[in-house]
Design a protein around this motif. Structure first.
Motif, short mmCIF file in Angstrom:
data_model
loop_
_atom_site.label_atom_id
_atom_site.label_comp_id
_atom_site.label_asym_id
_atom_site.label_seq_id
_atom_site.Cartn_x
_atom_site.Cartn_y
_atom_site.Cartn_z
N ARG A 86 -45.32 67.57 51.02
CA ARG A 86 -43.91 67.84 51.25
C ARG A 86 -43.14 66.96 50.28
O ARG A 86 -43.49 65.81 50.07
N VAL A 87 -42.11 67.49 49.69
CA VAL A 87 -41.36 66.75 48.67
C VAL A 87 -39.93 66.53 49.12
O VAL A 87 -39.22 67.49 49.45
N ILE A 88 -39.54 65.27 49.12
CA ILE A 88 -38.16 64.89 49.38
C ILE A 88 -37.57 64.46 48.04
O ILE A 88 -38.01 63.46 47.47
N VAL A 89 -36.64 65.24 47.53
CA VAL A 89 -35.97 64.87 46.29
C VAL A 89 -34.92 63.83 46.64
O VAL A 89 -34.11 64.04 47.54
N VAL A 90 -34.97 62.70 45.94
CA VAL A 90 -34.03 61.61 46.15
C VAL A 90 -33.29 61.43 44.83
O VAL A 90 -33.88 61.00 43.84
N SER A 91 -32.01 61.79 44.81
CA SER A 91 -31.30 61.78 43.55
C SER A 91 -29.82 61.46 43.71
O SER A 91 -29.24 61.71 44.77
N SER A 109 -38.81 70.24 49.53
CA SER A 109 -38.63 70.50 50.95
C SER A 109 -37.27 70.04 51.46
O SER A 109 -36.65 70.69 52.29
N VAL A 110 -36.82 68.89 50.96
CA VAL A 110 -35.56 68.28 51.40
C VAL A 110 -34.91 67.61 50.20
O VAL A 110 -35.60 67.10 49.32
N TYR A 111 -33.57 67.58 50.20
CA TYR A 111 -32.82 66.94 49.11
C TYR A 111 -31.95 65.86 49.73
O TYR A 111 -31.14 66.15 50.60
N VAL A 112 -32.12 64.60 49.30
CA VAL A 112 -31.35 63.48 49.82
C VAL A 112 -30.63 62.83 48.65
O VAL A 112 -31.25 62.56 47.61
N THR A 113 -29.34 62.57 48.80
CA THR A 113 -28.60 61.93 47.71
C THR A 113 -28.59 60.42 47.88
O THR A 113 -28.60 59.90 49.00
N PRO A 115 -26.90 56.66 47.52
CA PRO A 115 -27.92 55.68 47.89
C PRO A 115 -28.60 56.07 49.20
O PRO A 115 -27.95 56.59 50.09
N VAL A 116 -29.88 55.83 49.28
CA VAL A 116 -30.64 56.15 50.49
C VAL A 116 -30.75 54.91 51.36
O VAL A 116 -30.64 53.79 50.88
N ASN A 117 -30.97 55.15 52.63
CA ASN A 117 -31.23 54.05 53.56
C ASN A 117 -32.30 54.52 54.54
O ASN A 117 -32.75 55.67 54.48
N ARG A 118 -32.70 53.64 55.40
CA ARG A 118 -33.75 53.95 56.36
C ARG A 118 -33.41 55.21 57.17
O ARG A 118 -34.25 56.07 57.38
N GLU A 119 -32.16 55.32 57.62
CA GLU A 119 -31.76 56.46 58.45
C GLU A 119 -31.83 57.78 57.68
O GLU A 119 -32.29 58.79 58.22
N SER A 120 -31.39 57.80 56.42
CA SER A 120 -31.44 59.06 55.67
C SER A 120 -32.88 59.50 55.42
O SER A 120 -33.19 60.69 55.45
N VAL A 121 -33.78 58.53 55.20
CA VAL A 121 -35.20 58.86 55.02
C VAL A 121 -35.79 59.37 56.33
O VAL A 121 -36.50 60.38 56.36
N HIS A 122 -35.46 58.71 57.44
CA HIS A 122 -35.96 59.16 58.76
C HIS A 122 -35.47 60.56 59.07
O HIS A 122 -36.23 61.39 59.58
N ALA A 124 -34.68 62.91 56.93
CA ALA A 124 -35.44 63.83 56.07
C ALA A 124 -36.84 64.06 56.62
O ALA A 124 -37.31 65.20 56.67
N LEU A 125 -37.49 63.00 57.04
CA LEU A 125 -38.85 63.13 57.60
C LEU A 125 -38.85 63.93 58.88
O LEU A 125 -39.73 64.77 59.11
N ARG A 126 -37.84 63.70 59.73
CA ARG A 126 -37.75 64.47 60.98
C ARG A 126 -37.56 65.95 60.68
O ARG A 126 -38.14 66.81 61.36
N SER A 127 -36.78 66.27 59.66
CA SER A 127 -36.55 67.68 59.32
C SER A 127 -37.84 68.36 58.86
O SER A 127 -37.96 69.58 58.92
#
Length: 131
Positions: A86-91, A109-113, A115-122, A124-127
């Motif tokens: 599964r790929v989470i794009v972090v950009s 699989s998921v796109y996260v902008t 700055p990231v933090n623990r909650e945004s990663v969690h 994305a993983l939950r999704s």
């Protein structure tokens, strides 16, 4: 859950690695070329990655190209559909062109902008039903 962080920025790479280590083993590399080689090595060992956090803008090989090559390798290795990483794009890129390219050409699989933090990663993983 085994993960791989791919980001050319040391601070971002270190932060993401620390977050992902709370879920299991995590490797980190600084460009797309290293990511492709690391994925091949993991497949050769029979220990594929469950999730890859991939930056898009990197030297040597960008995230779009790396993801394209990783997906091609998974197909060559006959990785079962649904068993691919599964790929989470972090950009930091939020423009529609990069988002679309990441999803439709790279099979992200998921796109996260950033700055990231623990909650945004969690989130994305939950999704992805990976948390």
């Amino acid at each position: 859950m085994k993960s791989l962080v791919v980001d050319d920025e040391l601070v971002s790479r270190s932060k993401l690695k620390k977050i992902m280590e709370s879920f299991g083993p995590c490797d980190a590399v600084e460009d797309g070329d290293q990511a492709v080689l690391t994925v091949i090595k993991a497949l050769n060992l029979g220990e594929p990655y469950d999730v890859i956090l991939m930056d898009l803008m990197m030297p040597v090989m960008d995230g779009h190209e790396a993801l394209k090559r990783i997906r091609a390798i998974e197909q060559e290795r006959r990785v079962e559909p649904g068993k691919e990483a599964r790929v989470i794009v972090v950009s930091s890129l939020e423009d529609q062109k990069n988002v679309c390219q990441a999803f439709f050409k790279g099979l992200a699989s998921v796109y996260v902008t950033k700055p990231v933090n623990r909650e945004s990663v969690h989130t994305a993983l939950r999704s992805l039903n990976l948390e």
